[in-house]
Design an enzyme around this catalytic site. Structure first.
Site, short mmCIF file in Angstrom:
data_model
loop_
_atom_site.label_atom_id
_atom_site.label_comp_id
_atom_site.label_asym_id
_atom_site.label_seq_id
_atom_site.Cartn_x
_atom_site.Cartn_y
_atom_site.Cartn_z
N LYS A 114 93.55 47.52 67.47
CA LYS A 114 94.69 47.86 67.80
C LYS A 114 95.19 47.33 69.28
O LYS A 114 94.09 47.53 70.14
CB LYS A 114 94.42 49.42 68.00
CG LYS A 114 95.63 50.29 68.56
CD LYS A 114 95.33 51.74 68.44
CE LYS A 114 96.16 52.61 69.58
NZ LYS A 114 97.11 52.13 70.17
N TYR A 125 89.74 48.86 70.12
CA TYR A 125 91.26 49.51 70.60
C TYR A 125 91.31 48.76 72.05
O TYR A 125 90.70 48.80 72.86
CB TYR A 125 90.97 50.92 70.78
CG TYR A 125 92.25 51.65 71.60
CD1 TYR A 125 93.25 51.27 71.80
CD2 TYR A 125 92.06 53.07 71.41
CE1 TYR A 125 94.42 51.99 72.21
CE2 TYR A 125 93.36 53.87 71.89
CZ TYR A 125 94.30 53.18 72.50
OH TYR A 125 95.34 53.78 72.85
#
Ligand code: HMN
Length: 292
Positions: A163, A135
């Site tokens: 992400k 992330y």
């Protein structure tokens, strides 16, 4: 549709009137989202307030979601924490609970080297058999993931995706190029879902999806059938809503809108800001725009 495609809701956490995790509301919210046809759920991320909950609370929230979602949607457990030990404990718990994948932000607060960041992530990755999604959110962690660190992390076959929450779709495209075809790139900013998908994202993870899942599911569908003009007009409509949301304390506003959609998940935990009576009119307008 492969496993990691489409709309993944960064789910809010649910609290009761005392501010404690509320498993029955969490199950209701899970059911609401699944019934709207989203591809999956991202639990305990920024929107999910995971970073301001205790390890036990994070476990309780994930368990409630899994009870409802098991076998029906892909569940990604965000296990990022300020210390590696808590993340490893959360990783093992997520695996036992049946989550499909793990995800974590970089270490935050302390500025550590690339080497320390890799060690932090690798400790989580090595602690289970689950796939792992990096992330990348430099605006909050202060850590900027470089293409070369991504390249190194990706050597481990358990690292299946990233992400990316930055406003650069160029950076997104570069990450996709590093990752290759089978590497999953998730778009972060909901305002640029369409742009992210066009530049190579396979899916999106976002917090505003949760209050207007119908609009994002419709947007994804238009993209998939190649109706890009229709997709753009949906994105524009979504952005008119998000722009107004960003005039309010966003996480507090999301909770209020969820309440208006029929699920009481309580307020946000301090230091996040609640919406107050003075925001009532703006919230009504937002709700009407969503339901139009
Ligand atoms: C999460 O972990 O909650 C989300 O995946 C993060 C997501 O990218 C959101 N970003 C932040 O909360 C910082 C967006 O959904 C964001 O709220 C939205 O694009 C509005 O700006």
């Amino acid at each position: 549709l492969t496993k990691y495609e489409g709309v993944f809701v960064a789910m809010n956490s649910c609290y009761d009137e005392f501010g404690e995790v509320n498993p029955s509301a969490a199950k209701k919210l899970t059911r609401f989202l699944l019934d709207k046809g989203v591809s999956g759920l991202y639990v305990g991320g920024s929107t999910g307030e995971g970073l301001i909950q205790s390890v036990e609370e994070r476990k309780r929230m994930l368990e409630a979601v899994m009870e409802e979602a098991r076998g029906q949607a892909v569940v990604i457990a965000h296990i990022g924490a300020a210390n590696t030990r808590d993340s490893v404990e959360l990783a093992r718990h997520a695996e036992r609970t049946g989550a499909d994948a793990l995800s974590s932000v970089a270490p935050f607060y302390y500025r550590v080297s690339d080497k320390a960041v890799k060690q932090h992530w690798n400790a989580m990755i090595d602690s289970t058999e689950l796939p792992f999604i990096i992330y990348h959110i430099p605006s909050t962690t202060g850590f900027h993931l470089s293409a070369s660190v991504l390249q190194e992390m990706k050597q481990n076959p358990k690292v299946i995706g990233v992400k990316i929450t930055t406003s650069s779709t160029y950076e997104l495209q570069q990450f996709k190029a590093v990752g290759g075809d089978r590497f999953v790139v998730f778009n972060g900013p909901d305002e640029q879902y369409l742009a992210g998908r066009m530049m190579g994202a396979n899916a999106g993870i976002g917090g505003t999806y949760g209050v207007m899942p119908e609009l994002f599911v419709a947007l994804e569908r238009q993209i998939r059938v190649g109706k890009l003009e229709e997709a753009l007009s949906l994105q524009v409509r979504i952005n008119e809503i998000i722009t107004r949301m960003l005039e309010l304390p966003i996480y507090g506003a999301l909770k209020e809108l969820i309440k208006r959609r029929g699920i009481d998940c309580g307020g946000v935990r301090a230091p996040l800001e609640q919406v107050t009576g003075e925001h009532e009119r703006q919230l009504d307008e937002l709700y009407n725009r969503i339901m139009q």
